[in-house]
Design an enzyme around this catalytic site. Structure first.
Site, PDB file in Angstrom:
ATOM      1  N   SER A  36       8.249 -38.832  -5.870  1.00 51.72           N
ATOM      2  CA  SER A  36       7.166 -39.407  -5.079  1.00 51.72           C
ATOM      3  C   SER A  36       7.472 -40.776  -4.500  1.00 51.72           C
ATOM      4  CB  SER A  36       5.909 -39.491  -5.930  1.00 51.72           C
ATOM      5  OG  SER A  36       6.115 -40.374  -7.012  1.00 51.72           O
ATOM      6  N   HIS A  55       4.064 -32.944  -5.546  1.00 53.61           N
ATOM      7  CA  HIS A  55       4.192 -33.426  -4.161  1.00 53.61           C
ATOM      8  C   HIS A  55       4.791 -32.358  -3.255  1.00 53.61           C
ATOM      9  CE1 HIS A  55       2.810 -37.518  -4.776  1.00 53.61           C
ATOM     10  NE2 HIS A  55       3.458 -37.499  -5.929  1.00 53.61           N
ATOM     11  N   LYS A  66      -3.937 -33.095  -5.690  1.00 49.94           N
ATOM     12  CA  LYS A  66      -3.310 -33.685  -4.488  1.00 49.94           C
ATOM     13  C   LYS A  66      -3.631 -32.815  -3.277  1.00 49.94           C
ATOM     14  CE  LYS A  66      -0.187 -36.607  -6.979  1.00 49.94           C
ATOM     15  NZ  LYS A  66       0.700 -36.505  -8.125  1.00 49.94           N
TER      16      LYS A  66
HETATM   17  C1  LIG Z   1       0.507 -36.912  -9.592  1.00 54.95           C
HETATM   18  C2  LIG Z   1       1.607 -36.355 -10.406  1.00 54.95           C
HETATM   19  C3  LIG Z   1       1.386 -35.860 -11.694  1.00 54.95           C
HETATM   20  C4  LIG Z   1       0.042 -35.954 -12.363  1.00 54.95           C
HETATM   21  O1  LIG Z   1      -0.873 -35.079 -11.790  1.00 54.95           O
HETATM   22  P1  LIG Z   1      -2.426 -35.210 -12.180  1.00 54.95           P
HETATM   23  O2  LIG Z   1      -2.974 -33.852 -11.946  1.00 54.95           O
HETATM   24  O3  LIG Z   1      -2.992 -36.262 -11.298  1.00 54.95           O
HETATM   25  O4  LIG Z   1      -2.477 -35.594 -13.619  1.00 54.95           O
HETATM   26  C5  LIG Z   1       2.438 -35.272 -12.360  1.00 54.95           C
HETATM   27  N1  LIG Z   1       3.671 -35.201 -11.806  1.00 54.95           N
HETATM   28  C6  LIG Z   1       3.924 -35.695 -10.580  1.00 54.95           C
HETATM   29  C7  LIG Z   1       5.297 -35.587 -10.008  1.00 54.95           C
HETATM   30  C8  LIG Z   1       2.907 -36.300  -9.841  1.00 54.95           C
HETATM   31  O5  LIG Z   1       3.170 -36.818  -8.655  1.00 54.95           O
END
Ligand SMILES: *Cc1c(COP(=O)(O)O)cnc(C)c1O
Length: 425
Positions: free
Chosen positions: A212, A240, A271
């Site tokens: 990310s 992502h 997301k």
């Molecule tokens: C955002 C993210 C998470 C966490 O996801 P949530 O559902 O918000 O807990 C885990 N791994 C990666 C790579 C992320 O970008």
């Protein structure tokens, strides 16, 4: 009775016996904690890494209202890649689920917290990813902390990319398997570690599909080749990527043509898939079955609320209907990246909606982000320790819901601010 207890065990009970003194001790313990925390907070401020939260007073979207800023702000820092977090059909589906199934379950799944709604979403997720089964969690953070410990024992081995997400790092910490950390996307190092790990029973390679901070994509085809060669399994975190990478938005494995070679996928509903909350694991049925029996964040935390399930379920319907949104997003990303590169900016990553505008200096990145906000564009500067020293950047995230005009405005603001700070000619 009280007096006797005091005589027997002295000072501690004496405090309990004289309430005034007890309160005084509680206060002094708190004063000590406050002093320790204040020093810690001060050191965060001094390091320039203090995180301020801006307060949004509208829905999430390309145009938001932010407390303290006049008028609408153009938002380029949400993970709302497909613009689904305020999509009318997604919101409506959440409302209907709230109406029909209530606010929540007041239970974990295995006691009395599983509704047909949850089973339907799990089936839909498995279908979307073309895997055998899926299991829901309250977040992908939970999915990542719950999986490795449940699947692997001290007989086994985990091979993890050094830049994997914090939740994977925590999940690896909790797991009792033998741990190997390979250099970021370094296939030679991964191969060396796989050779070392041959002595263990099961080998699981663990990587983010997309990282990310840089928007760089893991070389999954080569990783799968190595996993074949060394009889290993492949796990990817697709937070992502799910919903928009690959021709049908299935993710990094679709983009790189290895959907049938990656064994386990974890991802988020928080997301691109509506943005409410929730995470999941999808993969072989035996893996999912075991997680339902053993995974601690699944067993000991409340069921995902029905409205959240309703929103995610509709987001997946929209994506399985057709791939228009995923394509729209790709064209927006291309527009931003090509205009910025032509203007002389250096953009990291590969064709991903995470577009890090590389600047190097931490103060420059934060000053430029401030100047962008003055022009009504919300972007965030990242610096050490979130990214390596000397690699400060402004991370821009493109969404399918940005109009061409939104993107032009963002580029125009970067041109002005970049010239002001001498970053471009
Ligand atoms: C955002 C993210 C998470 C966490 O996801 P949530 O559902 O918000 O807990 C885990 N791994 C990666 C790579 C992320 O970008």
């Amino acid at each position: 009775m009280r007096g006797r207890a005091v005589m027997l065990s002295g000072r501690v009970l004496l405090a309990a016996w004289r309430p005034g003194l007890g309160r005084q001790r509680a206060r002094s313990a708190l004063a000590q904690l406050n002093a320790v925390l204040e020093a810690e907070l001060e050191s965060i401020r001094n390091a320039g890494t203090w995180k301020n939260e801006r307060i949004i007073t509208s829905r999430q979207g390309p145009h938001i209202n932010v407390q303290g800023s006049e008028g609408a702000i153009l938002n380029f820092c949400a993970n709302n890649y497909l613009g689904l977090s305020s999509h009318p059909a997604v919101v409506q589906s959440g409302i209907e689920a709230l109406d029909q199934y209530g606010a929540g379950l007041s239970s974990v799944r295995f006691i009395c917290g599983t509704q047909n709604l949850h089973k339907n979403l799990e089936a839909k997720i498995a279908k979307f990813h073309q895997r055998e089964d899926a299991i829901l969690y309250a977040s992908c953070f939970d999915a990542n902390t719950g999986i490795f410990e449940a699947l692997l024992t001290p007989e086994d081995a985990l091979l993890s990319d050094e830049l994997n997400h914090a939740s994977i790092i925590d999940g690896v910490r909790l797991c009792k398997a033998n741990k190997y950390r390979y250099k970021h996307m370094d296939l030679a190092d991964l191969e060396a570690k796989l050779q070392e790990a041959q002595k263990h029973r099961i080998r699981l390679i663990v990587t983010d599909g997309v990282f990310s901070m840089d928007g760089d994509v893991a070389p999954l085809k080569e990783i799968c080749d190595l996993s074949d060669k060394y009889h290993a399994l492949v796990f990817i975190d697709e937070c992502h990527a799910t919903g928009f990478l690959g021709p049908n938005g299935r993710g990094t494995d679709e983009l790189l043509g290895v959907m049938d070679r990656v064994h386990i996928v974890n991802s988020t509903l928080g997301k691109a898939l509506g943005g409410a909350a929730g995470g999941y694991t999808t993969g072989p049925k035996a893996v999912v079955d075991l997680l339902r029996q053993r995974s601690r964040p699944y067993l000991f935390s409340n069921t995902l609320p029905p409205p959240v399930v309703g929103c995610a379920s509709k987001a997946l319907d929209l994506l399985m209907d057709n791939n228009d949104i995923a394509h729209t997003m790709a064209s927006k990303v291309n527009r931003f990246r090509s205009q910025m590169t032509a203007a002389g900016f250096s953009i990291g990553g590969m064709d991903h909606p995470i577009c890090p505008v590389m600047l190097g200096d931490a103060r420059l990145a934060s000053a430029m982000a401030e100047d962008m906000l003055q022009r009504g564009i919300y972007v965030i500067g990242f610096s050490f320790p979130v990214v390596p020293k000397g690699k400060a950047r402004i991370r821009v995230q493109i969404s399918a819901s940005h109009s061409d005009q939104d993107i032009n405005r963002c580029v125009q603001a970067f041109l002005e601010v970049g010239r002001k700070h001498g970053v471009i000619p």
